[in-house]
Design an enzyme around this catalytic site. Sequence first.
Site, mmCIF file in Angstrom:
data_model
loop_
_atom_site.group_PDB
_atom_site.id
_atom_site.type_symbol
_atom_site.label_atom_id
_atom_site.label_comp_id
_atom_site.label_asym_id
_atom_site.label_seq_id
_atom_site.Cartn_x
_atom_site.Cartn_y
_atom_site.Cartn_z
ATOM 1 N N ASP A 370 -17.869 34.956 31.758
ATOM 2 C CA ASP A 370 -17.843 36.275 31.143
ATOM 3 C C ASP A 370 -18.893 37.113 31.870
ATOM 4 O O ASP A 370 -19.989 36.623 32.148
ATOM 5 C CB ASP A 370 -18.174 36.176 29.655
ATOM 6 N N LYS A 371 -18.568 38.351 32.215
ATOM 7 C CA LYS A 371 -19.469 39.139 33.060
ATOM 8 C C LYS A 371 -20.746 39.547 32.341
ATOM 9 O O LYS A 371 -21.855 39.191 32.752
ATOM 10 C CB LYS A 371 -18.751 40.402 33.571
#
Length: 676
Positions: A370-371
Amino acid sequence: MDHTHSPAEPVEAHHEHHEHEGHAGHGDHSAHDPAVFRRKFWLSLILTIPTLVFSMGLQDILGLSGPRFPGSQYIPAVFGIAIFLYGGLVFLKGAVTELRSKQPGMMTLISLAIVVALGYSIAVTLGLPGMDFWWELATLITIMLLGHWIEMSAVMGAQDALGELAKLLPDEADLVHGDHVMPVAVSSLTVGDHVLVRPGASIPVDGEVVDGASDVNESLLTGESAAVDKKTGSAVIAGSVNGSGALTIRVTKTGGETALAGIMKLVADAQSSKSTAQLLADRAAALLFYVALGAAIVTLVVWLFIRPDDPAFVLERVVSVLVIACPHALGLAIPLVSQISTALGARNGILVKNRLALEEARGISVVLFDKTGTLTTGRQGVIGEVDDEVLALAAAVESKSEHAIARAIVEAAKERKLKVPRSKGFSSLAGRGVTATVGDRELTVASRRVVTERGLELPSELVNETREVAAGGATVVYLIEGSSILGMIALADTIRPESAEAVALLKKRGVRVAMLTGDSHEVGDWVAGKLGIDEVFAEVLPGQKSEVVAKLQADGSKVAMVGDGVNDAPALATADVGIAIGAGTDVAIESAGIVLASSDPRGVAETLTLSRATWRKELQNLFWATGYNAVGIPLAAGVLFGAGILLPPALAAVFMSVSTIVVAANAQLLRLLRLR
C-alpha cells in the site's frame, strides 16, 4: 492514584502459561528450570560412580576384578534405587501427564525403559538367574538428565528474549509532582502523570514529550539503529533509551497497554503457536511411541525365540530399543528453531504474531505494498529543486500557519538549516494561501488559483516545471510579491528514503513488487517510477484492496500484503501473508500475521530472509531427528548382532543424547543469521 499492572507482567504471565507447547511428548517437563535438571544430573552422576565400581555385571563384561566385601553386591542396588527415586521420578511424572492427556511420547518411553530395567534388576538381585542392569539403569537416568539439562538450557535461552525485553523497563520512575520530582514505582503511574527522564535513562512508559528535546535510541524495539530526535509533541516508547537531553513525558499508556508489552505478547503468542513443520513433528513424535512400542514387542518375541536361555540379553535389547527411540531430538527439532527465530525477529523489529505466517513467507512470489504510509511517509514534504532564498521566505510567511503545506515548508527550511527571517501581519486567504510581511516586503504563498485571480503570468522557466510536477500528482504553491512570482514549491507525499532499496532487495530475490493506492494514476505512476515498481493499482477504494489481492492470487501466486493496518485490514487478511508496517506504538494489529515495529519497508525483505532460514533449519533438524531414529531402532534391536554390532542401553542413551545436542546446536546457528 490508581494502581496499574506492572509492565513486567506480560513476561511473568508468559512464563506461567507458555510451556513449550510444540514439544510433543514432553509432558510438562518444559516448565522446569534448567537448574533443576543440572542439580539432578550432578548428584545422580556422583551416585552413579559407586554403582559402576561395585557392579559385578560390569566387572564381568570388562574382565576386571573390583573391590568386593560382604554385602558389596547390594551397593549397586542401593545406589541404583536412590538414582531411580531421585533422578527418575521426573520422567515418571511426565509419563503420567502424557498418558492422562492420551498423548504418550518421550516421557512414557523413558519411563518404560527405566521401569523395565529397575524391575529386572531387582529380580536378579533377589535371586533370578541373569545379569542385573543397575549400572545401566544409573547411567541411563544420568545421561537422560544431562540431555534434558542441555535441552532446557537451550529452550530457556530462546525464551530469554522476553526477559531481555522486560529488562528494558526500569522499576522506578521520576514523577514530576508540582515543582519537585520524586521516585515512584513504575507500576503506580497512571495515564496523565508527568515523568522526568534524565539523560541516559530508560523511558518507563509510553508517552508524549511535553518539555525538552533529546535523541532516543529505539533500536531494541524497532530494529532501527539510528537514534530518533524527540521534541515537544513527539511520542516515546517504554523501554527505549534516552540520549543526551532531559525529557518530561506525559504518560499515555502504562503496564500491559504499552508498545513493549504488546511486543512481548506477540513474541509469546508466536512462540506458543504451531507451524506446519511443528504439527508434522508432533505427529511424528506421537507415531514414534507406537513404532517404538511395536519394535520393542517384536524385539522381545524374536530374541526370546532365538535365545530363550538368555533373558538378560533379551531384556537388554528391549530396553535399548525403548531408550534409543525416545523422540528427544524430534521433539526439540522445531520448537527451538521457532523460538530462536521469533526472538531474532523481535530484536530486528520483526514481530511474528503467528508462526504459520512466518512459514508461508518463504514462498511469497508477489509483495503488494500500500503506498501511503508504507512506501511513503504519509506526510506532505517539499520535493524537487527549490532555491534557498525562496524556501526561506516561504517558510517565514508560513511560520504561523498550522496547515500541512505550511508545516512541510517550514520543516524543509529547518532541514536545510536556512536562516528564516521573522514575519508579521500574518493572514489567511481562505483555503487558497497565506500572506505576511517579511521585513518591508509583503509576500504571499498561494496556489495556482490565486495566480489566476490576480492575472499573474508564470515565468517561462516555471511553466514546464509546474506541468511536470503536477503530472506526478504534486501540489504546487507559488511565492508571490506584488505582481511578480518569485518561485515555485512542489509538495507531495514524500517517499521514504529506504523504499527504493526495499523494492530492489525484493526484486533481487526474484519477487514481483506491486503497489496499490487510492490516489490518481498519475500519482501512483510517479511514485512507482521513482521506486522501480512495474505493477500499479491506482484509484483503489479501501474496500476494494482485498479484490486486488485476490486478483494477484488468481494465477496461483502467493501474495504478501504490506500496509499500515488502518484501512488495510481486509487486504491483510485476504493475503497469504499480511504484514503491518509502521506499527511502532500500535503492535496489536489483529489482521496481520507479521508486524514490523519500525516504518522501514526493508523489513519485508528481512522477513523473507528470516522465513527461509527458519524453514531450512527446521528441515535440517527434522531430517536429523527422524533419520537418527530410523537407523538407531534397528541397531538397538540387534539386527547387526551377527556382524558384531550391538548397542547396550547406556550407549543407546548416549547416542540419543548426542542427537539432541546436535539438533540444539544446529538450531543455535540460526542466531548467526544476518537479516540485512
